[in-house]
Design an enzyme around this catalytic site. Structure first.
Site, PDB file in Angstrom:
ATOM      1  N   HIS A   1      54.008  48.145  22.482  1.00 20.63           N
ATOM      2  CA  HIS A   1      52.963  47.474  23.258  1.00 20.63           C
ATOM      3  C   HIS A   1      52.999  45.966  23.183  1.00 20.63           C
ATOM      4  CE1 HIS A   1      50.317  50.699  24.762  1.00 20.63           C
ATOM      5  NE2 HIS A   1      50.833  51.393  23.761  1.00 20.63           N
TER       6      HIS A   1
ATOM      7  N   LYS B   1      38.604  40.212  29.022  1.00 20.67           N
ATOM      8  CA  LYS B   1      39.659  40.811  28.195  1.00 20.67           C
ATOM      9  C   LYS B   1      39.418  40.329  26.771  1.00 20.67           C
ATOM     10  CE  LYS B   1      42.773  38.799  30.878  1.00 20.67           C
ATOM     11  NZ  LYS B   1      43.785  39.826  31.035  1.00 20.67           N
ATOM     12  N   ARG B   2      40.162  40.858  25.786  1.00 18.69           N
ATOM     13  CA  ARG B   2      40.000  40.342  24.431  1.00 18.69           C
ATOM     14  C   ARG B   2      40.296  38.852  24.392  1.00 18.69           C
ATOM     15  NH1 ARG B   2      39.183  43.942  20.076  1.00 18.69           N
ATOM     16  NH2 ARG B   2      39.252  42.052  18.826  1.00 18.69           N
TER      17      ARG B   2
ATOM     18  N   LYS C   1      46.256  34.771  25.778  1.00 19.29           N
ATOM     19  CA  LYS C   1      45.632  35.112  27.060  1.00 19.29           C
ATOM     20  C   LYS C   1      45.076  33.869  27.760  1.00 19.29           C
ATOM     21  CE  LYS C   1      44.395  39.903  25.749  1.00 19.29           C
ATOM     22  NZ  LYS C   1      44.884  40.787  26.817  1.00 19.29           N
TER      23      LYS C   1
ATOM     24  N   THR D   1      46.153  45.843  31.891  1.00 17.29           N
ATOM     25  CA  THR D   1      45.632  46.914  32.738  1.00 17.29           C
ATOM     26  C   THR D   1      44.376  46.434  33.449  1.00 17.29           C
ATOM     27  OG1 THR D   1      44.504  47.831  30.803  1.00 17.29           O
ATOM     28  CG2 THR D   1      46.574  48.888  31.475  1.00 17.29           C
TER      29      THR D   1
ATOM     30  N   LYS E   1      42.715  47.061  37.435  1.00 12.07           N
ATOM     31  CA  LYS E   1      41.339  47.444  37.797  1.00 12.07           C
ATOM     32  C   LYS E   1      40.782  46.473  38.835  1.00 12.07           C
ATOM     33  CE  LYS E   1      40.858  48.806  32.965  1.00 12.07           C
ATOM     34  NZ  LYS E   1      40.391  48.267  31.662  1.00 12.07           N
TER      35      LYS E   1
HETATM   36  C1  LIG Z   1      40.910  47.440  30.730  1.00  7.29           C
HETATM   37  C2  LIG Z   1      40.193  46.965  29.536  1.00  7.29           C
HETATM   38  C3  LIG Z   1      40.827  46.107  28.622  1.00  7.29           C
HETATM   39  C4  LIG Z   1      42.227  45.590  28.830  1.00  7.29           C
HETATM   40  O1  LIG Z   1      42.174  44.396  29.602  1.00  7.29           O
HETATM   41  P1  LIG Z   1      43.439  43.428  29.728  1.00  7.29           P
HETATM   42  O2  LIG Z   1      42.989  42.414  30.725  1.00  7.29           O
HETATM   43  O3  LIG Z   1      44.577  44.251  30.251  1.00  7.29           O
HETATM   44  O4  LIG Z   1      43.704  42.850  28.404  1.00  7.29           O
HETATM   45  C5  LIG Z   1      40.111  45.683  27.519  1.00  7.29           C
HETATM   46  N1  LIG Z   1      38.841  46.071  27.311  1.00  7.29           N
HETATM   47  C6  LIG Z   1      38.201  46.886  28.177  1.00  7.29           C
HETATM   48  C7  LIG Z   1      36.788  47.262  27.893  1.00  7.29           C
HETATM   49  C8  LIG Z   1      38.847  47.366  29.305  1.00  7.29           C
HETATM   50  O5  LIG Z   1      38.202  48.178  30.146  1.00  7.29           O
END
Ligand SMILES: *Cc1c(COP(=O)(O)O)cnc(C)c1O
Length: 800
Positions: free
Chosen positions: A348, A536-537, A542, A644, A648
């Site tokens: 990952h 995101k985190r 990032k 991911t 979305k």
């Molecule tokens: C999809 C998702 C992530 C991953 O987000 P990235 O932008 O790909 O890092 C993290 N936390 C939650 C709650 C998510 O739904």
């Protein structure tokens, strides 16, 4: 009980009164939630049993997906949709004066994960069940999921999360299937019938009790299983009281907390205990099942596939070896072939600080037999390397599984599995050509790509019902089972009425999010402004910092010229920082500091708003993606394995502002250069610049006045902060030479954001771009990803 509204209402009322012993008029939302939850479990129980029976009869291959995280979120509404009973329930409730959405709010998120990795595991379970594939999850039933985040005075505060507080409707505790896990102790070797035998003496055992959650597929009878292990004391006999207390505490602590760290591990014994606990419990359970059904252990890999989600469950390799050698009496070579053919591994990340390794002095005493086996794997592997590359000490040292007093988990995974996959094309390429190149040279056949995906059932159908309806009204409903058929929307990109509907839906979703923002933050935002979102985190790579510095710059522009024409924007952030990640927490404080000043400055006439939504999690995310206009995917190229969240957003018709990183690259290829906003360095440029060492961040500071101004503002208290508050950020940029090229990419980022403004003014064009993005997003359904895993790696087939 869900066949029609009338039957449902009768059953519901009966069940409610029976369970709670009170009349309906005195019942609460919580009673309604619990009652409905139990009804659903009852409803699926025969399909759950039948699914397991069918798998047994079918004798086909099954996959077990081992993951230290499952970020499930809420299950109620998702289950209603998958069962196709959402309408009956919501209308029945409506008759009774109950609002289904209020009942939904009662459920706690199952937050057993940090972010992308854990959410991926959850999406995969949904796709496996929906595609009728025999695949089950194994994880840990953490008492406390990821911490609850509060923002106090702009700072992140962490509270323990309490998802089990009101009990768990979905799970079934199966005490009879508990297994014991040994830790510590010594290994006794002795000879029996001319064969060396091993016995684990003086071990401290922990009992793993399974809690099974049904995983319900969409419009199918398949109900798979997510098995979460709870750690409990084995026996409290024969110990003195003080010992009992210590033992009980230490045992229960194994499934007490999820580690709130998604990138680097604190070298804690507890973490290693958790990993072995998950793996040993899962393998013992898989083996027990297997042996009940089949006689020949040598055919194990023909019936079973075990997948490890990152290296956290990599001890599945030595654990399977241990069982095959010590319990089943196989020879090393036989056991090794079976193990390798059973296990597959997903990588990952290429961030070096995230590559797991454990010091021998911690590992060996805790897991003595497992250590012996890894040692043997390592010696055989190194001997093999020696015969291939005689005298090449350096290569062997770099590839060894145990070296310099450390056990390297990724190396163990590479050697002990038959498949290694990255999670987006570029990520897999980087693994092959750089990070794992030495391994690629000797095992090229193991490497393959499986670009991540998301379940469109949660992230579109559930979270954005209005858009779902528009899509179905336009192209019919076949896309739900075959999401790539969303591409039929391409022919609607010039259909004015479709585009108007699309715009209206986005607007309604923005109004809804604006309401949440006002409730939670007390900030009034304009739903006709651009909703520009980064959720995101929080992590340096990032680059939330790039986003904030750019906002500071826009603010400076407006201060200098209040009449400046810019399209009003609402910048929305959501992010948890690991509690020990000091720098990330400073970025949160910076976002909130900038927000405070910008939001309260009357002079800029509401042209900018900045919102930090606290406690970002799955259930909140479901309100955010449908309301976004811009998706910020701005990681330093080469650093984000896939992402991911980007998918979305795309599926909900937001446009991506992104670097050529992770799955952004594949998104760009799908929608074409004109339907995405790409900026910044690419991965090759980044990696080359690291290698050459030619970057000087101070040059960008000195030569770009915009950069100089915002970086100075970090120091001079301009945003009404203590003047040394943001020194760590200032230093990271200028003293530590800006490891993530924030300053280098600033110009390019500012420029693409101007392009966003101009494009937004042309609403027709903008909406067309949104339509293309939605149309092409079917590729990122996790159904596609899971089909690829099933066909290429696991070799499993659908039951129906
Ligand atoms: C999809 C998702 C992530 C991953 O987000 P990235 O932008 O790909 O890092 C993290 N936390 C939650 C709650 C998510 O739904």
């Amino acid at each position: 009980m869900f066949s029609n509204k009338k039957v449902f209402k009768r059953y519901f009322l009966q069940k409610l009164e029976m369970t709670y012993g009170k009349p309906f008029k005195d019942s609460t939302s919580s009673d309604h939630f619990q009652t409905l939850g139990h009804m659903i479990r009852e409803y699926v129980s025969s399909n759950w049993i039948n699914t397991n029976e069918s798998y047994r009869k079918d004798k086909g291959k099954q996959v077990y997906y081992l993951s230290i995280e499952f970020l499930l979120g809420r299950l109620l509404y998702h289950n209603l949709i998958n069962l196709g009973i959402e309408k009956v329930v919501s209308e029945g409730f409506s008759d009774l004066g109950i609002n289904l959405h209020e009942v939904e709010e009662i459920e706690c998120d199952a937050g057993l994960g940090n972010g992308g990795l854990g959410r991926l595991a959850a999406c995969f379970l949904d796709s496996l069940a929906t595609l009728n594939l025999p695949g089950h999850g194994f994880g840990i039933r953490y008492k406390h999921g990821l911490f609850e985040q509060r923002i106090v005075d702009g700072y992140q505060i962490e509270l323990p999360e309490q998802w089990l507080k009101h009990g768990q409707v979905w799970e079934v505790r199966k005490e009879d299937l508990a297994v014991d896990i040994p830790f510590w102790g010594v290994i006794d070797m002795y000879e029996q019938d001319g064969k060396l035998q091993f016995r684990h003496l003086n071990a401290e055992t922990v009992t793993a009790v399974p809690h099974d959650i049904p995983v319900i597929g969409y419009e199918t009878k398949t109900v798979n299983t997510l098995r979460l292990w709870n750690a409990e004391p084995t026996s409290l006999l024969a110990k003195d009281v003080k010992d009992i207390m210590r033992y009980k505490r230490e045992t229960e602590s194994i499934s007490e907390f999820l580690y709130p760290d998604d990138a680097n591990d604190e070298g804690k014994i507890l973490r290693l205990k958790q990993q072995y606990f998950l793996v040993s419990a899962s393998l013992q359970s898989i083996l027990k099942n297997y042996k009940q059904q089949y006689k020949d252990i040598k055919k194990f890999h023909q019936h079973i596939s075990i997948h490890i989600n990152d290296t956290h469950p990599v001890l599945a390799i030595p654990e399977l070896m241990r069982i095959l050698l010590d319990k089943e009496g196989l020879s090393w070579d036989e056991a090794w072939e079976i193990t390798k053919n059973t296990i597959s591994y997903t990588n990952h990340t290429t961030l070096s600080e995230a590559l797991e390794k454990w010091p021998i002095y911690i590992f060996q005493p805790l897991l003595p037999r497992i250590y012996m086996i890894i040692n043997e794997i390592n010696e055989r592997f190194c001997k093999n390397l020696w015969s291939k590359f005689p005298g090449d000490f350096q290569r062997i040292e770099q590839m060894a599984i145990i070296a310099h007093g450390m056990v390297k988990m990724a190396h163990l995974a590479l050697v002990g599995s038959h498949s290694v996959n990255g999670v987006a094309e570029i990520h897999t390429e980087i693994l092959k050509t750089r990070e794992m190149n030495l391994f690629y040279q000797i095992f090229p056949e193991k490497f393959n790509n499986k670009t991540n995906g998301i379940t469109h059932r949660r992230w579109l159908i559930k979270s954005n019902p209005k858009l779902t309806q528009l899509v179905t009204d336009s192209i019919g409903d076949k896309w739900i089972k075959h999401p790539t058929q969303l591409s039929k929307l391409l022919s609607y990109q010039t259909d004015t009425s479709f585009l108007q509907n699309l715009a209206a839906i986005k607007q309604e979703n923005k109004v809804h999010l604006a309401k949440i923002i006002q409730e939670q933050n007390g900030i009034i935002v304009d739903p006709s402004s651009i909703f520009d979102v980064q959720v995101k985190r929080l992590h340096a790579y990032k680059r939330q910092l790039l986003n904030v510095l750019h906002i500071m710059h826009l603010y400076n522009l407006l201060k200098a010229d209040p009449g400046l024409e810019i399209t009003p924007r609402t910048f929305i952030f959501g992010a948890k920082a690991s509690p020990g990640y000091y720098y990330a927490k400073k970025i949160i404080k910076l976002i909130n500091t900038v927000a405070e000043k910008v939001n309260n400055d009357k002079n800029i006439q509401d042209k900018l708003k900045v919102v930090f939504l606290e406690n970002y999690r799955v259930s909140l995310a479901e309100h955010i993606f449908p309301a976004a206009d811009i998706s910020e995917q701005i990681s330093t190229a080469s650093k984000e394995a896939s992402g991911t969240g980007n998918m979305k957003f795309m599926m909900n018709g937001a446009l991506t502002v992104g670097t050529l990183d992770g799955a952004n690259i594949e998104m760009k290829e799908l929608v074409g250069d004109n339907n995405i906003f790409i900026f910044g360095m690419n991965a090759e440029e980044v990696l080359d610049l690291y290698q050459s060492g030619g970057y000087r961040s101070t040059e960008y500071y000195h030569h770009d006045k915009r950069i100089q101004e915002v970086v100075n503002q970090l120091k001079n208290g301009f945003f009404d902060h203590e003047s040394n508050e943001f020194d760590p950020i200032f230093d990271s940029l200028l003293i530590e030479n800006d490891q993530y090229f924030v300053l280098k990419d600033f110009h390019s980022y500012a420029k693409i954001q101007e392009e966003v403004n101009t494009t937004y003014k042309d609403q027709q064009k903008w909406l067309q771009m949104c339509a293309v993005n939605i149309a092409k997003s079917g590729h990122f359904s996790s159904d596609r990803t899971i089909k690829e895993y099933a066909d290429d790696i696991w070799k499993i087939k659908p039951l129906f």
